[in-house]
Design a protein around this motif. Structure first.
Motif, PDB file in Angstrom:
ATOM      1  N   HIS A  30       0.695  -1.207  -0.015  1.00  0.00           N
ATOM      2  CA  HIS A  30       0.066  -0.014  -0.092  1.00  0.00           C
ATOM      3  C   HIS A  30       1.018   1.313   0.022  1.00  0.00           C
ATOM      4  O   HIS A  30       0.556   2.300  -0.882  1.00  0.00           O
ATOM      5  CB  HIS A  30      -0.964   0.011   1.172  1.00  0.00           C
ATOM      6  N   THR A  31       1.866   1.459   0.810  1.00  0.00           N
ATOM      7  CA  THR A  31       2.899   2.147   0.882  1.00  0.00           C
ATOM      8  C   THR A  31       3.390   2.607  -0.547  1.00  0.00           C
ATOM      9  O   THR A  31       3.773   3.680  -1.009  1.00  0.00           O
ATOM     10  CB  THR A  31       3.984   2.257   1.636  1.00  0.00           C
ATOM     11  N   ALA A  32       3.632   1.657  -1.144  1.00  0.00           N
ATOM     12  CA  ALA A  32       4.437   1.707  -2.645  1.00  0.00           C
ATOM     13  C   ALA A  32       3.611   2.221  -3.641  1.00  0.00           C
ATOM     14  O   ALA A  32       3.993   3.009  -4.546  1.00  0.00           O
ATOM     15  CB  ALA A  32       4.955   0.164  -2.987  1.00  0.00           C
ATOM     16  N   ARG A  33       2.199   1.672  -3.463  1.00  0.00           N
ATOM     17  CA  ARG A  33       1.083   2.319  -4.418  1.00  0.00           C
ATOM     18  C   ARG A  33       0.776   3.691  -4.060  1.00  0.00           C
ATOM     19  O   ARG A  33       0.983   4.731  -5.104  1.00  0.00           O
ATOM     20  CB  ARG A  33       0.060   1.441  -4.264  1.00  0.00           C
ATOM     21  N   THR A  34       0.862   4.175  -3.164  1.00  0.00           N
ATOM     22  CA  THR A  34       0.261   5.470  -2.606  1.00  0.00           C
ATOM     23  C   THR A  34       1.547   6.499  -2.810  1.00  0.00           C
ATOM     24  O   THR A  34       1.204   7.783  -3.518  1.00  0.00           O
ATOM     25  CB  THR A  34      -0.026   5.615  -1.300  1.00  0.00           C
ATOM     26  N   GLU A  35       2.668   6.195  -2.733  1.00  0.00           N
ATOM     27  CA  GLU A  35       3.932   7.215  -3.038  1.00  0.00           C
ATOM     28  C   GLU A  35       4.238   6.639  -4.608  1.00  0.00           C
ATOM     29  O   GLU A  35       5.398   7.626  -4.793  1.00  0.00           O
ATOM     30  CB  GLU A  35       5.004   6.774  -2.066  1.00  0.00           C
ATOM     31  N   GLY A  36       3.945   5.979  -5.321  1.00  0.00           N
ATOM     32  CA  GLY A  36       4.297   6.019  -6.890  1.00  0.00           C
ATOM     33  C   GLY A  36       5.318   5.209  -7.027  1.00  0.00           C
ATOM     34  O   GLY A  36       6.072   5.350  -8.188  1.00  0.00           O
ATOM     35  N   TYR A  37       5.537   4.060  -6.270  1.00  0.00           N
ATOM     36  CA  TYR A  37       6.518   3.012  -6.687  1.00  0.00           C
ATOM     37  C   TYR A  37       6.203   2.006  -7.331  1.00  0.00           C
ATOM     38  O   TYR A  37       5.055   1.533  -6.929  1.00  0.00           O
ATOM     39  CB  TYR A  37       7.404   2.846  -5.240  1.00  0.00           C
ATOM     40  N   SER A  38       7.000   1.283  -8.206  1.00  0.00           N
ATOM     41  CA  SER A  38       6.507   0.603  -9.046  1.00  0.00           C
ATOM     42  C   SER A  38       7.232  -1.211  -8.597  1.00  0.00           C
ATOM     43  O   SER A  38       7.043  -2.185  -9.053  1.00  0.00           O
ATOM     44  CB  SER A  38       6.918   0.307 -10.433  1.00  0.00           C
ATOM     45  N   LYS A  39       8.296  -0.981  -7.803  1.00  0.00           N
ATOM     46  CA  LYS A  39       9.085  -2.067  -7.441  1.00  0.00           C
ATOM     47  C   LYS A  39       9.341  -2.096  -5.835  1.00  0.00           C
ATOM     48  O   LYS A  39       9.426  -0.819  -5.421  1.00  0.00           O
ATOM     49  CB  LYS A  39      10.548  -2.165  -8.002  1.00  0.00           C
ATOM     50  N   LEU A  40       9.459  -3.181  -5.220  1.00  0.00           N
ATOM     51  CA  LEU A  40       9.641  -3.315  -3.760  1.00  0.00           C
ATOM     52  C   LEU A  40      10.801  -4.239  -3.493  1.00  0.00           C
ATOM     53  O   LEU A  40      10.741  -5.328  -3.874  1.00  0.00           O
ATOM     54  CB  LEU A  40       8.352  -3.650  -3.120  1.00  0.00           C
ATOM     55  N   MET A  41      11.922  -3.742  -2.893  1.00  0.00           N
ATOM     56  CA  MET A  41      13.069  -4.179  -2.812  1.00  0.00           C
ATOM     57  C   MET A  41      13.407  -4.940  -1.346  1.00  0.00           C
ATOM     58  O   MET A  41      13.269  -4.020  -0.488  1.00  0.00           O
ATOM     59  CB  MET A  41      14.156  -3.417  -3.209  1.00  0.00           C
ATOM     60  N   PHE A  42      13.501  -6.124  -1.112  1.00  0.00           N
ATOM     61  CA  PHE A  42      13.696  -6.800   0.084  1.00  0.00           C
ATOM     62  C   PHE A  42      14.914  -7.202   0.217  1.00  0.00           C
ATOM     63  O   PHE A  42      15.735  -7.394  -0.977  1.00  0.00           O
ATOM     64  CB  PHE A  42      12.660  -8.078   0.184  1.00  0.00           C
ATOM     65  N   GLY A  43      15.592  -7.439   1.389  1.00  0.00           N
ATOM     66  CA  GLY A  43      16.852  -7.765   1.796  1.00  0.00           C
ATOM     67  C   GLY A  43      17.131  -9.140   2.153  1.00  0.00           C
ATOM     68  O   GLY A  43      18.058  -9.339   3.171  1.00  0.00           O
ATOM     69  N   GLU A  44      16.293 -10.085   1.802  1.00  0.00           N
ATOM     70  CA  GLU A  44      16.265 -11.600   2.216  1.00  0.00           C
ATOM     71  C   GLU A  44      17.506 -11.992   1.540  1.00  0.00           C
ATOM     72  O   GLU A  44      17.805 -12.056   0.478  1.00  0.00           O
ATOM     73  CB  GLU A  44      15.094 -12.274   1.849  1.00  0.00           C
ATOM     74  N   ASN A  45      18.531 -12.799   2.404  1.00  0.00           N
ATOM     75  CA  ASN A  45      19.643 -13.353   1.751  1.00  0.00           C
ATOM     76  C   ASN A  45      19.600 -14.708   1.582  1.00  0.00           C
ATOM     77  O   ASN A  45      18.232 -15.376   2.083  1.00  0.00           O
ATOM     78  CB  ASN A  45      20.795 -13.078   3.055  1.00  0.00           C
ATOM     79  N   ARG A  96      19.760 -12.266  -2.463  1.00  0.00           N
ATOM     80  CA  ARG A  96      19.457 -13.517  -2.355  1.00  0.00           C
ATOM     81  C   ARG A  96      20.612 -14.457  -2.749  1.00  0.00           C
ATOM     82  O   ARG A  96      20.599 -15.644  -2.318  1.00  0.00           O
ATOM     83  CB  ARG A  96      18.274 -14.114  -3.229  1.00  0.00           C
ATOM     84  N   ASP A  97      21.668 -14.023  -3.250  1.00  0.00           N
ATOM     85  CA  ASP A  97      22.918 -14.877  -3.289  1.00  0.00           C
ATOM     86  C   ASP A  97      23.939 -14.604  -2.349  1.00  0.00           C
ATOM     87  O   ASP A  97      25.058 -15.263  -2.549  1.00  0.00           O
ATOM     88  CB  ASP A  97      23.594 -14.452  -4.800  1.00  0.00           C
ATOM     89  N   TYR A  98      23.779 -13.942  -1.447  1.00  0.00           N
ATOM     90  CA  TYR A  98      24.737 -13.552  -0.233  1.00  0.00           C
ATOM     91  C   TYR A  98      24.358 -14.610   0.816  1.00  0.00           C
ATOM     92  O   TYR A  98      23.118 -14.406   1.176  1.00  0.00           O
ATOM     93  CB  TYR A  98      24.630 -12.319   0.023  1.00  0.00           C
TER      94      TYR A  98
END
Length: 511
Positions: free
Chosen positions: A217-232, A273-275
């Protein structure tokens, strides 16, 4: 002049650290360049929790956008942090202190950031659970041509650190004037929601689900099209085994893959994901990457507190003795595929997706010999036996202490606890009230959920404490299904009618 051993060791150490840093940076940018999902000029929202992995990801983006970068990243980053202190029962003072540390960390990057409390999930619209149309398609030419065109036509996004700092100050004043000024009633409702969940396994799954909704919801309201996570890599290996234990085998491809298109217009990517966790820790220590320790639901819990915690302990201990454990599990996840429909929102209707996790439903299995159907039959038989045992207990209490003892072979669920007057239900929960009679709301909600999310709902004492946007979307889907059934009702076969008998009778009359 001959050098001493200490000088040679120091020079070798510097050479090793430099090579490792170049290797670490190259792997991050190679992951983004190989998949070619993030196009130049796109707005990407970085989900930062303050942990080592997400902090290393933020540092990599910051290094990639610097003026001295060899190959600059060409997307527009933003940062989002969700304060989950209410779910952990933390005081407001402690939560404010954590937010202050995160704000000081974000200010140094020069990126616009958004800080929100987990209580805001109670105010989400039901549209967050509606699969939106896919993100706008880029030109059909190659990724390289898109990069060249971006370099030639648009340089406004390559800002200097001073301009980025000015932009960050403006975004701070406009976007997050008071991130934790939440209503006390919402805090109590959120705590009531987590108190209604009986097991830590279900609490972690529910927290992950509503956190994902708030991030999208935050990404949509602020106009972002990608959401990046730090899962290793280590985290994904644990997540793979834990997801299989929780019945999410059909969703492994999107839960652990690089790209997750389940929401349509917002695509989740996992460039870390490769780390391994060890590589990230070594890089953060070598480059002095700041991290903020924030407790979670698993903090200071035993190994057997939840399925996720037990799986993590198993993998970490096995990795200590067999260093290839994590990489083997991780590489196996890349080969897994499912026969269920695509998870892409553009190819799957909203009623074919789970109400909570937004993955394609894995409960619409046609085969009668499937594992899911066997589980349903076993549950129905258990509930039927539990209902008979409850009637037996009722008759025993009515007849008094002189009643005849239970005959041999009777179900053990009818045996009461000595001196307490309360028995055990079929599911093993104590308290005397069996789970044989489900609430109508729970049964209607389970029809809209995948198998894993059904287990989460079953661990809740009541579904009435769920956020309103979830209940509203469930009502909308049920209404839409009923309307569709009314339209095609005259074409459906009656299950109670014996069509085979009528067909045989008509054949005899014809002959």
């Amino acid at each position: 002049m001959q050098r001493g051993p200490s000088s040679c060791c120091h020079q070798a150490r510097r050479c090793f650290l430099g090579c490792f840093k170049d290797y670490f940076i190259h792997k991050f940018r190679a992951m983004l360049g190989k998949n070619r999902i993030i196009f130049p000029g796109e707005k990407v929202l970085l989900a930062v929790s303050g942990g080592p992995s997400s902090s290393a990801m933020l540092n990599q983006v910051q290094e990639g956008l610097s003026q001295n970068a060899h190959k600059k990243l060409r997307f527009i980053p933003g940062i989002v942090y969700i304060d989950e202190g209410a779910a952990l029962g933390q005081s407001m003072e402690k939560r404010q202190k954590t937010v202050a540390e995160m704000k000081s960390l974000f200010k140094t990057t020069g990126f616009p950031y958004y800080i929100t409390a987990l209580e805001q999930v109670l105010n989400l619209p039901s549209s967050v659970l509606e699969p939106a149309s896919s993100a706008p398609e880029w030109p059909m030419d190659s990724y390289k041509a898109s990069v060249d065109r971006f370099i030639q036509t648009d340089h406004s996004h390559c800002l200097s650190p001073e301009k980025q700092a000015d932009l960050s100050d403006l975004s701070i004043q406009e976007d997050c004037p008071a991130p934790l000024l939440t209503d006390e009633s919402n805090t109590q409702l959120l705590q009531k929601l987590f108190c209604s969940v009986k097991t830590l396994t279900a609490k972690e799954d529910l927290l992950h689900t509503i956190r994902q909704h708030l991030l999208v919801h935050t990404a949509r309201t602020e106009g972002y099209s990608k959401l990046m996570f730090g899962e290793n890599c280590t985290r994904l290996a644990v997540k793979l085994l834990a997801s299989m234990s929780l019945g999410r085998g059909a969703q492994l491809a999107v839960d652990t893959g690089f790209a997750d298109p389940r929401y349509g217009d917002i695509i989740t990517v996992r460039p870390m994901r490769d780390y391994s966790a060890k590589e990230i820790s070594f890089y953060n220590h070598m480059c002095n990457v700041p991290c903020v320790f924030i407790p979670t639901l698993e903090t200071k819990t035993t190994e057997k507190a939840s399925i996720q915690r037990l799986t993590e302990s198993f993998v970490i201990k096995l990795q200590a003795d067999f260093p290839s454990t994590v990489s083997t599990i991780y590489r196996t996840s890349e080969k897994l595929q499912t026969a269920y429909p695509s998870q892409n929102a553009s190819t799957t209707d909203s009623w074919d997706k789970c109400l909570l996790c937004m993955c394609a439903l894995d409960t619409t299995v046609a085969e009668e010999a499937s594992a899911f159907q066997a589980t349903l039959i076993s549950e129905q038989l258990s509930l039927r036996g539990n209902s008979g045992a409850s009637n037996t207990r009722t008759r025993t209490r009515t007849q008094g202490p002189t009643a005849a003892p239970a005959p041999p072979g009777q179900c053990c669920f009818s045996v009461e606890k000595e001196g307490g007057g309360e028995g055990f239900g079929v599911t093993g929960y104590e308290g005397g009230s069996s789970s044989s009679a489900k609430a109508p709301e729970t049964m209607e909600l389970e029809n809209l959920l995948c198998y894993s999310c059904r287990l989460t709902i079953k661990d809740m004492s009541s579904v009435e404490v769920l956020p309103q946007y979830i209940m509203s979307e469930a009502q909308r889907r049920r209404k839409r299904r009923s309307q569709l059934r009314e339209k095609i009702g005259e074409f459906l076969l009656d299950e109670d009618k014996d069509y085979e008998g009528e067909e045989a009778k008509s054949l005899e009359e014809y002959s």
